[in-house]
Motif scaffolding. Structure first.
Motif, PDB file in Angstrom:
ATOM      1  N   ARG A  17       0.829  -1.199   0.000  1.00  0.00           N
ATOM      2  CA  ARG A  17       0.000   0.000   0.000  1.00  0.00           C
ATOM      3  C   ARG A  17       0.869   1.257   0.000  1.00  0.00           C
ATOM      4  N   CYS A  18       0.299   2.333  -0.577  1.00  0.00           N
ATOM      5  CA  CYS A  18       0.985   3.625  -0.594  1.00  0.00           C
ATOM      6  C   CYS A  18       0.035   4.691  -0.056  1.00  0.00           C
ATOM      7  N   HIS A  19       0.426   5.309   1.052  1.00  0.00           N
ATOM      8  CA  HIS A  19      -0.398   6.363   1.653  1.00  0.00           C
ATOM      9  C   HIS A  19       0.218   7.718   1.368  1.00  0.00           C
ATOM     10  N   VAL A  20      -0.613   8.665   0.938  1.00  0.00           N
ATOM     11  CA  VAL A  20      -0.183  10.041   0.740  1.00  0.00           C
ATOM     12  C   VAL A  20      -0.692  10.877   1.906  1.00  0.00           C
ATOM     13  N   ASP A  21       0.243  11.395   2.677  1.00  0.00           N
ATOM     14  CA  ASP A  21      -0.109  12.294   3.769  1.00  0.00           C
ATOM     15  C   ASP A  21      -0.295  13.691   3.179  1.00  0.00           C
ATOM     16  N   ALA A  22      -1.553  14.006   2.875  1.00  0.00           N
ATOM     17  CA  ALA A  22      -1.904  15.337   2.385  1.00  0.00           C
ATOM     18  C   ALA A  22      -2.679  16.100   3.457  1.00  0.00           C
ATOM     19  N   CYS A  23      -2.442  15.720   4.720  1.00  0.00           N
ATOM     20  CA  CYS A  23      -3.131  16.390   5.826  1.00  0.00           C
ATOM     21  C   CYS A  23      -2.909  17.894   5.763  1.00  0.00           C
ATOM     22  N   PHE A  24      -1.679  18.283   5.484  1.00  0.00           N
ATOM     23  CA  PHE A  24      -1.318  19.692   5.535  1.00  0.00           C
ATOM     24  C   PHE A  24      -1.781  20.453   4.303  1.00  0.00           C
ATOM     25  N   GLY A  25      -1.575  19.883   3.129  1.00  0.00           N
ATOM     26  CA  GLY A  25      -1.821  20.656   1.912  1.00  0.00           C
ATOM     27  C   GLY A  25      -2.853  20.105   0.965  1.00  0.00           C
ATOM     28  N   GLY A  26      -3.490  19.002   1.332  1.00  0.00           N
ATOM     29  CA  GLY A  26      -4.400  18.355   0.395  1.00  0.00           C
ATOM     30  C   GLY A  26      -5.579  19.201  -0.019  1.00  0.00           C
ATOM     31  N   TRP A  27      -5.969  20.157   0.846  1.00  0.00           N
ATOM     32  CA  TRP A  27      -7.122  20.971   0.486  1.00  0.00           C
ATOM     33  C   TRP A  27      -6.722  22.186  -0.351  1.00  0.00           C
ATOM     34  N   THR A  28      -5.435  22.532  -0.365  1.00  0.00           N
ATOM     35  CA  THR A  28      -5.014  23.699  -1.154  1.00  0.00           C
ATOM     36  C   THR A  28      -4.365  23.325  -2.479  1.00  0.00           C
ATOM     37  N   LEU A  29      -3.643  22.214  -2.540  1.00  0.00           N
ATOM     38  CA  LEU A  29      -2.912  21.870  -3.751  1.00  0.00           C
ATOM     39  C   LEU A  29      -3.817  21.801  -4.986  1.00  0.00           C
ATOM     40  N   PRO A  30      -5.021  21.196  -4.913  1.00  0.00           N
ATOM     41  CA  PRO A  30      -5.873  21.188  -6.110  1.00  0.00           C
ATOM     42  C   PRO A  30      -6.277  22.591  -6.555  1.00  0.00           C
ATOM     43  N   TYR A  31      -6.498  23.480  -5.599  1.00  0.00           N
ATOM     44  CA  TYR A  31      -6.875  24.853  -5.962  1.00  0.00           C
ATOM     45  C   TYR A  31      -5.672  25.618  -6.505  1.00  0.00           C
ATOM     46  N   LEU A  32      -4.507  25.396  -5.917  1.00  0.00           N
ATOM     47  CA  LEU A  32      -3.306  26.034  -6.460  1.00  0.00           C
ATOM     48  C   LEU A  32      -3.043  25.580  -7.886  1.00  0.00           C
ATOM     49  N   ARG A  33      -3.292  24.324  -8.177  1.00  0.00           N
ATOM     50  CA  ARG A  33      -3.129  23.819  -9.547  1.00  0.00           C
ATOM     51  C   ARG A  33      -4.079  24.544 -10.497  1.00  0.00           C
ATOM     52  N   ARG A  34      -5.309  24.744 -10.066  1.00  0.00           N
ATOM     53  CA  ARG A  34      -6.283  25.463 -10.902  1.00  0.00           C
ATOM     54  C   ARG A  34      -5.861  26.911 -11.135  1.00  0.00           C
ATOM     55  N   LEU A  35      -5.062  27.439 -10.218  1.00  0.00           N
ATOM     56  CA  LEU A  35      -4.574  28.814 -10.351  1.00  0.00           C
ATOM     57  C   LEU A  35      -3.289  28.908 -11.181  1.00  0.00           C
ATOM     58  N   GLY A  36      -2.823  27.764 -11.667  1.00  0.00           N
ATOM     59  CA  GLY A  36      -1.650  27.765 -12.528  1.00  0.00           C
ATOM     60  C   GLY A  36      -0.360  27.372 -11.855  1.00  0.00           C
ATOM     61  N   VAL A  37      -0.395  27.059 -10.572  1.00  0.00           N
ATOM     62  CA  VAL A  37       0.810  26.600  -9.889  1.00  0.00           C
ATOM     63  C   VAL A  37       1.134  25.185 -10.374  1.00  0.00           C
ATOM     64  N   PRO A  38       2.400  24.891 -10.713  1.00  0.00           N
ATOM     65  CA  PRO A  38       2.741  23.553 -11.232  1.00  0.00           C
ATOM     66  C   PRO A  38       2.811  22.500 -10.126  1.00  0.00           C
ATOM     67  N   VAL A  39       1.654  22.038  -9.694  1.00  0.00           N
ATOM     68  CA  VAL A  39       1.573  21.025  -8.636  1.00  0.00           C
ATOM     69  C   VAL A  39       1.741  19.642  -9.261  1.00  0.00           C
ATOM     70  N   PRO A  40       2.694  18.845  -8.807  1.00  0.00           N
ATOM     71  CA  PRO A  40       2.869  17.507  -9.374  1.00  0.00           C
ATOM     72  C   PRO A  40       1.722  16.593  -8.968  1.00  0.00           C
ATOM     73  N   PRO A  41       1.495  15.523  -9.724  1.00  0.00           N
ATOM     74  CA  PRO A  41       0.416  14.591  -9.376  1.00  0.00           C
ATOM     75  C   PRO A  41       0.671  13.954  -8.012  1.00  0.00           C
ATOM     76  N   PHE A  42      -0.400  13.852  -7.205  1.00  0.00           N
ATOM     77  CA  PHE A  42      -0.212  13.316  -5.850  1.00  0.00           C
ATOM     78  C   PHE A  42      -1.438  12.589  -5.321  1.00  0.00           C
ATOM     79  N   ASP A  43      -2.572  12.624  -6.043  1.00  0.00           N
ATOM     80  CA  ASP A  43      -3.823  12.135  -5.468  1.00  0.00           C
ATOM     81  C   ASP A  43      -4.229  10.805  -6.101  1.00  0.00           C
ATOM     82  N   PHE A  44      -5.543  10.503  -6.104  1.00  0.00           N
ATOM     83  CA  PHE A  44      -5.997   9.210  -6.614  1.00  0.00           C
ATOM     84  C   PHE A  44      -5.886   9.096  -8.131  1.00  0.00           C
TER      85      PHE A  44
END
Length: 482
Positions: A202-229
């Motif tokens: 299994r592989c767990h991604v600890d996005a506790c800290f940034g999981g709620w902002t990274l998708p929105y930052l990506r929509r704003l044009g920030v180059p967020v690497p793939p990290f979710d499902f």
């Protein structure tokens, strides 16, 4: 002691207000750790009202209180949809649970992975050295071995090859961060998930800290690497709603790619004469207050609201990072790619721990981070949307604080104390020695106003001794009031 006849309600509230007066300010954009403030008017009142509506509802039995079940399911759906799951996605069968915070979410992710492999007598987890300390706590509580992988001192990330090498036949879980708390960088999730999947782990991604902002930052044009499902091989993700979803504490969501992966997380017990117990999380009785407060917060802010808050935070991060770049003797640990600004010193005459105290004296509450392996001591800023209106004030205050720290000079511990910190073992700490150290550091009825001396001592000590000293020092602060 408890008053014989009780205390009038307003007097009790006055006492709480007086006690709170000594706390760090949770609003106003000057606290860079522990709390998450969007600076949205009325949100506190909404959260408090929603909390009151469900404070006495018990999450132990969803059949008795279906309101909580409905709100939990909605929160899980909101988090799952944001993080690449849900109908029509690469992970259509995502399920989840609402927990009390990120630490509980990580403990449960480890528990689910451990209990899915009952044939292993000595299960282990692989975690980057930059992974949250809650993984170590989970390993300790669940009696799971912990294999830490070093991070590159420049990129602050683990290499995929090193993570792959650390995976062994006893490994039940591989973890990575999006982003890491200390430095705010996203681990190479896609590569780590790939090597974990190849090993059948299994592989767990600890996005506790940034999981709620990274998708929105990506929509704003920030180059967020793939990290979710959307990443093949990611089996679970944790995201805290009381961080950048700006819900009151404490609410987190632990997501699994499907129900089969989640099943070992549950605890059920029927072999006793009382009610049959089944718990998806660590607690049995749970107040519905935090769940309702989170539900109200997310429903009120909405998708557009979170996008605006992410944009505001992104701009504040950029201004703070520019302020650090503009000060001689400081450097960014990494170019910001999320909501963290982390910097260190390049001038031996500039003591970072003294600098932190000088910033505190000017009303800026930052978080010092001690040396680790090849990584220097650093100063961490968690940036929220509420910082934006005050961000222009930070640069001049940082310049003034650096000048004051240089004038004060580095903390100089007595040579015998430095030698003691370098040679003492945790087992050798006696109550008398702890008492003497505490008195010398100014630890009495409460923490000292300036912490540079304490942090300097801890920085000089090996990790195991740091841990013991912290336990003892905090123990001195936590004494009953008679």
């Amino acid at each position: 002691m408890i008053d014989k006849n009780g205390v009038p309600a307003e007097r009790v509230l006055d006492e709480i207000r007086q006690l709170r007066a000594g706390d760090r300010p949770v609003h106003g954009g000057r606290l860079f750790a522990y709390v998450y403030d969007p600076g949205v008017g009325g949100l506190d009142a909404l959260g408090a009202a929603a909390h009151a509506e469900s404070a006495h509802v018990n999450g132990l039995d969803p059949t008795a209180f279906p309101s909580l079940l409905a709100m939990e399911n909605w929160l899980v759906g909101a988090a799952g949809g944001l993080l690449g799951g849900g109908p029509g996605s690469a992970a259509p069968d995502v399920v989840g649970s609402v927990t009390s915070g990120g630490t509980e979410s990580l403990i449960l992710a480890v528990k689910a992975a451990r209990d899915a492999r009952p044939e292993l007598t000595a299960p282990r987890i692989v975690v980057p050295a930059s992974g949250h300390a809650a993984f170590a706590k989970a390993a300790h509580l669940l009696r799971v071995g912990l294999d830490t992988v070093p991070v590159d001192p420049v990129t602050l990330r683990p290499s995929v090859a090193d993570m792959a090498t650390a995976i062994g036949p006893e490994t039940v879980l591989v973890a990575c961060s999006a982003p890491s708390y200390a430095h705010g960088v996203v681990d190479p999730v896609a590569g780590i998930a790939q090597v974990a999947a190849a090993a059948g782990v299994r592989c767990h991604v600890d996005a506790c800290f940034g999981g709620w902002t990274l998708p929105y930052l990506r929509r704003l044009g920030v180059p967020v690497p793939p990290f979710d499902f959307t990443v093949d091989g990611v089996t679970s993700i944790s995201v805290d709603l009381h961080k950048y979803a700006y819900a009151p504490k404490g609410v987190s969501v632990l997501l699994h790619r499907d129900a089969t992966l989640r099943s070992p997380q549950y605890f059920a017990y029927a072999d006793w004469p009382g009610y049959t117990m089944v718990n998806p999380v660590l607690a049995s009785t749970r107040s519905g207050g935090p769940i309702a407060a989170a539900y109200a917060t997310l429903r009120h802010l909405g998708d557009d609201g979170y996008l605006r808050l992410a944009a505001t935070t992104r701009d504040a991060v950029g201004t703070l990072a520019a302020a650090v770049r503009g000060v001689d003797g400081l450097r960014l640990m990494a170019e910001p790619e999320s909501t963290v600004v982390c910097f260190t010193g390049t001038d031996p005459a500039l003591d970072l721990f003294v600098l932190v105290d000088e910033l505190t004296a000017r009303g800026w509450h930052t978080q010092p981070q001690l040396r680790y392996a090849d990584l220097p001591a650093s100063v961490h800023l968690t940036v929220t949307a509420s910082v934006a209106p005050r961000v222009a004030e930070f640069g001049p205050d940082l310049t003034a604080a650096v000048a004051a720290a240089r004038q004060a000079g580095p903390v100089e511990l007595p040579a015998d104390l430095v030698a003691l910190a370098g040679s003492l073992t945790p087992e050798a700490l006696t109550p008398e020695l702890i008492g003497g150290l505490a008195a010398g550091l100014g630890l009495g009825a409460g923490p000292p106003d300036r912490m540079a001396v304490v942090n300097t001592l801890l920085d000089a000590a090996p990790a195991a001794l740091r841990e013991r000293l912290l336990v003892e020092f905090v123990g001195l602060l936590q004494r009953p009031t008679w």
